[in-house]
Scaffold this motif. Structure first.
Motif, PDB file in Angstrom:
ATOM      1  N   VAL A   1       0.828  -1.215   0.000  1.00 39.17           N
ATOM      2  CA  VAL A   1       0.000   0.000   0.000  1.00 39.17           C
ATOM      3  C   VAL A   1       0.853   1.252   0.000  1.00 39.17           C
ATOM      4  CG1 VAL A   1      -2.159  -0.762   1.066  1.00 39.17           C
ATOM      5  CG2 VAL A   1      -0.253  -0.085   2.505  1.00 39.17           C
ATOM      6  N   GLU A   2       2.185   1.080   0.082  1.00 37.73           N
ATOM      7  CA  GLU A   2       3.045   2.257   0.152  1.00 37.73           C
ATOM      8  C   GLU A   2       4.268   2.114  -0.756  1.00 37.73           C
ATOM      9  OE1 GLU A   2       4.110   3.550   4.044  1.00 37.73           O
ATOM     10  OE2 GLU A   2       2.095   3.277   4.856  1.00 37.73           O
ATOM     11  N   TYR A   3       4.581   3.183  -1.456  1.00 39.96           N
ATOM     12  CA  TYR A   3       5.852   3.314  -2.178  1.00 39.96           C
ATOM     13  C   TYR A   3       6.343   4.734  -1.949  1.00 39.96           C
ATOM     14  CZ  TYR A   3       4.799  -1.054  -4.572  1.00 39.96           C
ATOM     15  OH  TYR A   3       4.515  -2.374  -4.848  1.00 39.96           O
TER      16      TYR A   3
ATOM     17  N   GLY B   1       3.977   7.002   0.741  1.00 46.73           N
ATOM     18  CA  GLY B   1       4.297   6.107   1.841  1.00 46.73           C
ATOM     19  C   GLY B   1       4.597   6.898   3.094  1.00 46.73           C
ATOM     20  N   ASN B   2       4.600   6.208   4.213  1.00 49.21           N
ATOM     21  CA  ASN B   2       4.811   6.840   5.512  1.00 49.21           C
ATOM     22  C   ASN B   2       6.276   6.953   5.883  1.00 49.21           C
ATOM     23  OD1 ASN B   2       2.410   7.437   7.388  1.00 49.21           O
ATOM     24  ND2 ASN B   2       1.774   5.589   6.310  1.00 49.21           N
ATOM     25  N   GLY B   3       6.976   5.819   5.800  1.00 49.65           N
ATOM     26  CA  GLY B   3       8.351   5.769   6.306  1.00 49.65           C
ATOM     27  C   GLY B   3       9.045   4.519   5.812  1.00 49.65           C
ATOM     28  N   GLY B   4       9.625   3.772   6.764  1.00 51.53           N
ATOM     29  CA  GLY B   4      10.503   2.656   6.433  1.00 51.53           C
ATOM     30  C   GLY B   4       9.918   1.631   5.471  1.00 51.53           C
ATOM     31  N   LEU B   5       8.702   1.203   5.759  1.00 53.61           N
ATOM     32  CA  LEU B   5       8.096   0.156   4.934  1.00 53.61           C
ATOM     33  C   LEU B   5       7.883   0.613   3.495  1.00 53.61           C
ATOM     34  CD1 LEU B   5       5.088  -2.059   5.881  1.00 53.61           C
ATOM     35  CD2 LEU B   5       4.747  -0.320   4.150  1.00 53.61           C
TER      36      LEU B   5
ATOM     37  N   ASN C   1      -0.772   7.327   9.311  1.00 51.32           N
ATOM     38  CA  ASN C   1      -0.299   6.723  10.560  1.00 51.32           C
ATOM     39  C   ASN C   1       0.477   5.468  10.235  1.00 51.32           C
ATOM     40  OD1 ASN C   1      -2.807   6.147   9.608  1.00 51.32           O
ATOM     41  ND2 ASN C   1      -3.470   5.145  11.456  1.00 51.32           N
ATOM     42  N   ASP C   2       1.676   5.364  10.778  1.00 51.67           N
ATOM     43  CA  ASP C   2       2.516   4.253  10.355  1.00 51.67           C
ATOM     44  C   ASP C   2       2.524   3.119  11.377  1.00 51.67           C
ATOM     45  OD1 ASP C   2       4.123   5.335  12.270  1.00 51.67           O
ATOM     46  OD2 ASP C   2       5.955   5.198  11.103  1.00 51.67           O
ATOM     47  N   ASN C   3       1.554   3.085  12.255  1.00 52.66           N
ATOM     48  CA  ASN C   3       1.357   1.876  13.042  1.00 52.66           C
ATOM     49  C   ASN C   3      -0.010   1.925  13.692  1.00 52.66           C
ATOM     50  OD1 ASN C   3       3.492  -0.202  13.129  1.00 52.66           O
ATOM     51  ND2 ASN C   3       4.793   1.550  13.539  1.00 52.66           N
ATOM     52  N   GLY C   4      -1.038   1.574  12.906  1.00 47.15           N
ATOM     53  CA  GLY C   4      -2.389   1.654  13.400  1.00 47.15           C
ATOM     54  C   GLY C   4      -2.766   3.095  13.715  1.00 47.15           C
ATOM     55  N   PRO C   5      -3.859   3.405  14.401  1.00 51.40           N
ATOM     56  CA  PRO C   5      -4.876   2.438  14.767  1.00 51.40           C
ATOM     57  C   PRO C   5      -5.715   2.056  13.554  1.00 51.40           C
ATOM     58  CG  PRO C   5      -5.594   4.647  15.357  1.00 51.40           C
ATOM     59  CD  PRO C   5      -4.234   4.771  14.749  1.00 51.40           C
TER      60      PRO C   5
ATOM     61  N   THR D   1       0.768  -6.948   6.474  1.00 51.86           N
ATOM     62  CA  THR D   1      -0.575  -7.528   6.308  1.00 51.86           C
ATOM     63  C   THR D   1      -1.503  -6.640   5.491  1.00 51.86           C
ATOM     64  OG1 THR D   1      -1.185  -6.569   8.439  1.00 51.86           O
ATOM     65  CG2 THR D   1      -0.563  -8.893   8.430  1.00 51.86           C
ATOM     66  N   HIS D   2      -1.071  -5.443   5.126  1.00 54.00           N
ATOM     67  CA  HIS D   2      -1.986  -4.505   4.463  1.00 54.00           C
ATOM     68  C   HIS D   2      -2.648  -5.074   3.207  1.00 54.00           C
ATOM     69  CE1 HIS D   2       1.217  -1.655   6.366  1.00 54.00           C
ATOM     70  NE2 HIS D   2       0.505  -2.267   7.269  1.00 54.00           N
ATOM     71  N   PRO D   3      -1.962  -5.893   2.408  1.00 54.91           N
ATOM     72  CA  PRO D   3      -2.648  -6.507   1.258  1.00 54.91           C
ATOM     73  C   PRO D   3      -3.092  -7.954   1.499  1.00 54.91           C
ATOM     74  CG  PRO D   3      -0.264  -6.237   0.850  1.00 54.91           C
ATOM     75  CD  PRO D   3      -0.502  -6.098   2.309  1.00 54.91           C
TER      76      PRO D   3
ATOM     77  N   ASN E   1       6.667  -9.623   7.612  1.00 58.83           N
ATOM     78  CA  ASN E   1       6.237  -8.896   8.806  1.00 58.83           C
ATOM     79  C   ASN E   1       7.242  -7.764   9.091  1.00 58.83           C
ATOM     80  OD1 ASN E   1       6.702  -8.414  11.818  1.00 58.83           O
ATOM     81  ND2 ASN E   1       4.705  -9.378  11.839  1.00 58.83           N
ATOM     82  N   HIS E   2       6.705  -6.592   9.454  1.00 62.28           N
ATOM     83  CA  HIS E   2       7.589  -5.442   9.715  1.00 62.28           C
ATOM     84  C   HIS E   2       7.473  -4.903  11.132  1.00 62.28           C
ATOM     85  CE1 HIS E   2       8.717  -4.632   5.447  1.00 62.28           C
ATOM     86  NE2 HIS E   2       7.551  -5.206   5.219  1.00 62.28           N
ATOM     87  N   THR E   3       6.763  -5.588  11.993  1.00 61.02           N
ATOM     88  CA  THR E   3       6.638  -5.025  13.341  1.00 61.02           C
ATOM     89  C   THR E   3       6.348  -6.074  14.395  1.00 61.02           C
ATOM     90  OG1 THR E   3       5.567  -3.315  14.674  1.00 61.02           O
ATOM     91  CG2 THR E   3       4.145  -4.556  13.199  1.00 61.02           C
TER      92      THR E   3
ATOM     93  N   THR F   1      17.219  -9.801   6.027  1.00 59.10           N
ATOM     94  CA  THR F   1      17.651  -8.504   6.566  1.00 59.10           C
ATOM     95  C   THR F   1      17.522  -7.428   5.489  1.00 59.10           C
ATOM     96  OG1 THR F   1      19.138  -9.537   8.164  1.00 59.10           O
ATOM     97  CG2 THR F   1      19.574  -7.239   7.599  1.00 59.10           C
ATOM     98  N   ASN F   2      16.889  -6.330   5.875  1.00 69.10           N
ATOM     99  CA  ASN F   2      16.648  -5.224   4.942  1.00 69.10           C
ATOM    100  C   ASN F   2      17.933  -4.687   4.319  1.00 69.10           C
ATOM    101  OD1 ASN F   2      13.853  -3.610   6.710  1.00 69.10           O
ATOM    102  ND2 ASN F   2      13.908  -5.255   5.222  1.00 69.10           N
ATOM    103  N   GLY F   3      17.764  -3.957   3.241  1.00 70.16           N
ATOM    104  CA  GLY F   3      18.875  -3.255   2.617  1.00 70.16           C
ATOM    105  C   GLY F   3      18.337  -2.008   1.942  1.00 70.16           C
TER     106      GLY F   3
ATOM    107  N   LYS G   1      12.132  -3.359  19.833  1.00 71.74           N
ATOM    108  CA  LYS G   1      10.957  -2.695  19.248  1.00 71.74           C
ATOM    109  C   LYS G   1      11.119  -2.326  17.769  1.00 71.74           C
ATOM    110  CE  LYS G   1       8.457  -1.925  23.151  1.00 71.74           C
ATOM    111  NZ  LYS G   1       7.096  -2.408  23.356  1.00 71.74           N
ATOM    112  N   GLU G   2      12.317  -1.957  17.360  1.00 73.11           N
ATOM    113  CA  GLU G   2      12.514  -1.545  15.960  1.00 73.11           C
ATOM    114  C   GLU G   2      12.813  -2.788  15.139  1.00 73.11           C
ATOM    115  OE1 GLU G   2      11.731   0.655  13.592  1.00 73.11           O
ATOM    116  OE2 GLU G   2      12.899   2.281  14.496  1.00 73.11           O
ATOM    117  N   ALA G   3      11.911  -3.145  14.228  1.00 70.31           N
ATOM    118  CA  ALA G   3      12.083  -4.391  13.492  1.00 70.31           C
ATOM    119  C   ALA G   3      13.460  -4.436  12.822  1.00 70.31           C
ATOM    120  CB  ALA G   3      10.978  -4.548  12.457  1.00 70.31           C
ATOM    121  N   SER G   4      13.794  -3.381  12.085  1.00 72.84           N
ATOM    122  CA  SER G   4      15.102  -3.349  11.435  1.00 72.84           C
ATOM    123  C   SER G   4      15.685  -1.948  11.478  1.00 72.84           C
ATOM    124  CB  SER G   4      14.968  -3.812   9.978  1.00 72.84           C
ATOM    125  OG  SER G   4      16.080  -3.401   9.220  1.00 72.84           O
ATOM    126  N   GLY G   5      14.938  -1.008  10.890  1.00 77.81           N
ATOM    127  CA  GLY G   5      15.515   0.296  10.588  1.00 77.81           C
ATOM    128  C   GLY G   5      16.218   0.177   9.252  1.00 77.81           C
ATOM    129  N   THR G   6      16.173   1.249   8.471  1.00 77.75           N
ATOM    130  CA  THR G   6      16.910   1.282   7.203  1.00 77.75           C
ATOM    131  C   THR G   6      17.689   2.592   7.090  1.00 77.75           C
ATOM    132  OG1 THR G   6      14.804   1.961   6.224  1.00 77.75           O
ATOM    133  CG2 THR G   6      15.514  -0.293   5.815  1.00 77.75           C
ATOM    134  N   GLY G   7      17.228   3.624   7.803  1.00 80.34           N
ATOM    135  CA  GLY G   7      17.992   4.863   7.881  1.00 80.34           C
ATOM    136  C   GLY G   7      19.382   4.574   8.450  1.00 80.34           C
TER     137      GLY G   7
END
Ligand code: 26Q
Length: 826
Positions: free
Chosen positions: A69-71, A114-118, A269-273, A320-322, A356-358, A460-462, A646-652
């Motif tokens: 849902v995000e790019y 998109g919101n952020g990392g994902l 909102n990048d984590n619910g609600p 899970t968004h799609p 899964n991202h969180t 692992t992200n890149g 808490k932070e799944a990975s981070g990419t920054g």
């Protein structure tokens, strides 16, 4: 690689300028130049783009479809020119025409879908996929309004709509011929087919037209051009003439508006609600449209039955968004293609893979049954049946374990658990960093790991080094080219070659000089954006990411206050001059996050006018991809200070690393792997690790009050939030209370800010001390750059391709190799 003819290109630019301005090149604005150059480049890549599609179909290559849902794309023009390897040529052509390429690039609004990392991960991935010649396509939503623009008014965030396509978008092409219809609501009826079989039909539905807009995704140094296909919603019926003639204008366009709502705006909102029907409708809208598109194409290429779909297509679900695509594929296979339940389930389970991202439980998507059933009555039946069959299996395996049955039920307590649905119906689930995957296995998805360990894997992200190093930091890129050759652009593992030169003082010096230049550049940008003059010779200490309590921007801020007080009380303290940069958007409805932004501004105002210890605090407004490209190259310290676990990975964190910033962070997400690669002595690590956090939490052993009793300096620091030092505001009081007492239901503070303060403060100080020794600092920077090879999205995507998707690059046969050398369109 590409047969580029300057004269022909100039002709194309002239042509598009003429069409844009109406009166030739004289009156051309930078924006018109941007459009003309973009269109000329579209002409240039056109044949490659088309052939790429044709080849994949002709060769019947299996393709990966990324559903997101995000790019978070950022700007296209500069990146595309770079990936085509045409920067000098295009610059020269324009220059001779009296046109300014840089100014033109600067008129391009970010595509912030998109919101952020994902969302940014999805953007990096599709670029890597094209560069690696992998047959792949991205699917998503073409939001009319992207991530809101952030204004700061009286020290507080104000959201402004992001009208990113107000003036059109030369990089997307509307494909009318691939329009599909998506159906909502209605009711399910069953009919007896001639053979006696029950057939399900949904009638009285609301029909929405989905129109695809394609963006070319241009790989680096290759002729592969992949597609990002984004759907726009339109009304099937246009507007209602009856109402219109009755002068009931609003009613006349009501259904049109309702249709357009589906792609109107990105949820910020990048984590619910969760629980907003429109959000779920958006998810279904694009998932259904994309599946229909894939199936139509599959049939055209392979004909007939869909039982072999998994041999041609694999769908990666970006969180899970799609996930609603899962029951939708089941529905299509059963109700439209006449496959039976078992075969449909087989095909579905071989088609979907889930990322899964969180691990934040409040961020796991659950939808109320009633809402879901009203919007998608047939899909609800299917989900219910998936669950019924799954519960039977589970009961066979654990006959007496009622609690387990309840925990794992896809439908429970009036809600549909989308992650459970993904677990039950996909063949792969992956976390996005090593620790994250382990936590999934142990914790969040522990019950699922117990029954299906083989489904679990880590990726692992890149990030793409093309945008985040070569494009954003051209000086460092050139230095790398000179020292290790330019192949790192395509193969980042080669960057380790830099390590051999760690004793080369001249090289260390040059790394320092490049950083200094980038810092000047950021200082200028900062002045332009905020009016604050920062000292380019101060230590640049940066935290840029979404505003979230778990990311602990407030820990950073409290330490800033602490240092400020320390210098005021003791002017002889030898703190190095330091500028702390923040950049962060808060979800519009996230009250605590907005309070933190408010506090950052209050503290910045006070400290900046006070000037003690040459400490400065800067909040960069409207943090986004194009601004990030200026921030990362200028950073010396990379703040990655989330509560461990808490932070799944981070990419920054990876973007900082490859630009030679040094991590000040916790053992969380990909920080752990960054430290592995760079060496723990080349980072500033502090705080509890995830196991220690868990231990304190589980045993109720965290006592902020007791820590404050032992640490009067910290108590004094925190008091400034409530004693008027930064003005009196209920916001600051609430923040104080949340840290010291916690909030109702979650007592004490679940992010352990006070717990980690001391260790953080020491690590910060050590970083400051180390920075005073320029050569040592540059050495550590070099070792970080040299260690960043693992964090290329190319590596990540290759792992997805070989371990999950089982797809192969184009150009593997001799035949295709020849094609790769084909010339371009104009
Ligand atoms: C879902 C439903 C309703 C409304 C909003 C949402 C929603 C939207 C966006 C939920 C989550 C997100 C975004 C999450 C995200 O960006 N996660 C980050 O993903 C990165 C890439 O894997 C990781 O590096 C980060 O650690 C993780 O926080």
């Amino acid at each position: 690689m590409m047969d580029f003819n300057k004269d022909k290109f100039k002709e194309r630019v002239m042509y598009w300028i003429d069409r844009g301005t109406g009166d030739g090149i004289e009156g051309a604005t930078d924006r018109q130049t941007y459009e003309a150059v973009s269109r000329a480049l579209m002409d240039l890549i056109w044949n490659n783009w088309r052939d790429c599609e044709r080849d994949i179909k002709a060769e019947k290559l299996k393709r990966a479809y990324y559903f997101s849902v995000e790019y978070l794309m950022g700007r296209a023009l500069g990146n595309n020119i770079m990936n085509l390897g045409l920067r000098p040529q295009v610059f020269e052509v324009l220059d001779k025409m009296g046109l300014n390429l840089n100014a033109a690039e600067d008129t391009e609004p970010d595509a912030a879908l998109g919101n952020g990392g994902l969302g940014r991960l999805a953007a990096c991935f599709i670029e890597s996929l094209a560069t690696l010649n992998l047959p792949a396509r991205g699917y998503g939503i073409r939001y009319r309004y992207g991530m809101f623009r952030q204004k700061i008014v009286n020290g507080q965030q104000v959201e402004v709509p992001d009208d990113w396509i107000a003036s059109g978008d030369p990089w997307s092409i509307r494909r009318n011929n691939r329009t599909v219809v998506v159906k909502f609501g209605g009711r399910v009826i069953t009919e007896q087919a001639p053979g006696g079989k029950l057939v399900y039909k949904t009638v009285d539905t609301e029909e929405i037209r989905a129109v695809p807009f394609d963006m070319p995704i241009i790989g680096w140094d290759t002729n592969t051009v992949n597609t990002l296909r984004l759907w726009e919603a339109e009304s099937v019926n246009g507007f209602n003439l009856q109402f219109f003639n009755n002068m009931e204008y609003l009613r006349a366009v009501e259904s049109q508006n309702r249709a357009h709502d589906l792609s109107r705006v990105l949820y910020p909102n990048d984590n619910g609600p969760f629980g907003k029907a429109l959000r779920l409708r958006q998810q279904y809208f694009f998932s259904s449209a994309s599946l229909q598109d894939i199936i139509r194409e599959y049939k055209r290429v392979n004909g007939g039955s869909l039982s072999d779909l998994p041999e041609m297509a694999v769908i990666q679900l970006n969180d899970t968004h799609p996930v609603i695509a899962i029951p939708e594929l089941m529905r299509i296979l059963m109700d439209e293609e006449n496959l039976g339940w078992n075969e449909s389930a087989e095909v579905t389970k071989k088609t979907f893979a889930y990322t899964n991202h969180t691990v934040l439980t409040e961020a796991l998507e659950k939808w109320p049954i009633d809402l879901f059933r009203a919007e998608f009555p047939r899909l609800f039946q299917i989900v219910d049946e998936i669950n019924r069959r799954f519960m039977i299996e589970l009961s066979k395996r654990f006959p007496l374990d009622k609690q387990r049955h309840h925990r794992m039920s896809i439908i429970a307590d009036g809600m549909i658990n989308m992650a459970w649905l993904a677990m039950a119906m996909s063949f792969s689930v992956n976390g996005v960093a090593s620790l994250h995957t382990e936590l999934l296995k142990k914790d969040v998805l522990g019950d699922w790991y117990a029954i299906w360990p083989h489904k679990f894997n880590n990726k692992t992200n890149g990030v793409t080094q093309r945008r985040w190093l070569r494009k954003s930091n051209p000086a460092l890129a050139s230095l790398l080219d000179e020292v290790i050759g330019s192949e790192w652009t395509k193969n980042l593992s080669l960057i380790v070659g830099l390590r051999d030169r760690v004793d080369d003082k001249n090289l260390l010096n040059r790394i320092g000089e490049i950083k200094a230049e980038n810092k000047k550049n950021l200082a200028n940008t900062t002045f332009r954006l905020t009016g604050i003059a920062v000292d380019p010779d101060s230590l640049f200490d940066i935290q840029i990411k979404r505003l979230h309590e778990y990311k602990r921007q407030i820990l950073n801020l409290i330490s800033v206050i602490h240092d400020w007080l320390a210098v005021k009380n003791n002017p002889n303290l030898d703190f190095p001059p330091r500028t702390i940069f923040f950049g962060a958007k808060a979800a519009s409805g996230y009250r605590r996050a907005k309070q933190i932004i408010h506090l950052i501004h209050a503290v910045a105002e006070k400290i900046n006018q006070d000037g003690a210890g040459s400490l400065k605090v800067v909040f960069i407004p409207d943090y986004k991809v194009s601004v990030a490209e200026i921030l990362f190259p200028a950073a010396e310290i990379s703040q990655q200070i989330s509560t461990a676990g808490k932070e799944a990975s981070g990419t920054g964190n990876m973007k900082f690393m490859m630009n030679g910033a040094i991590t000040l962070g916790t053992m969380d997400g990909a920080n752990i792997e960054i430290v592995d690669e760079a060496g723990v002595e080349n980072a500033f690590i502090f705080g509890l690790n995830s196991e220690e956090v868990k231990e304190l939490r589980d045993n109720g052993l965290y006592n902020p009050g007791a820590i404050l009793d032992d640490n009067p300096e910290l108590r004094e620091t925190l008091n400034t939030l409530v004693n008027g030092t930064f003005g009196f505001s209920d916001d600051f009081k609430e923040l104080y209370n949340s840290l010291v007492y916690g909030v109702e239901g979650k007592v004490p503070d679940e992010y352990f800010v006070i717990q980690d303060f001391k260790s953080y403060s020491e690590a910060r100080q050590l970083a400051g001390e180390t920075w005073k020794h320029k050569e040592q600092w540059n050495r550590i920077a070099l070792l970080n750059i040299a260690g960043s090879g693992k964090f290329s999205a190319d590596r990540t995507v290759q792992e997805y391709a070989s371990e999950i998707w089982r797809i192969r690059p184009r150009f593997q046969s001799a035949n295709n190799l020849r094609k790769s050398e084909k010339l371009c369109s104009i």
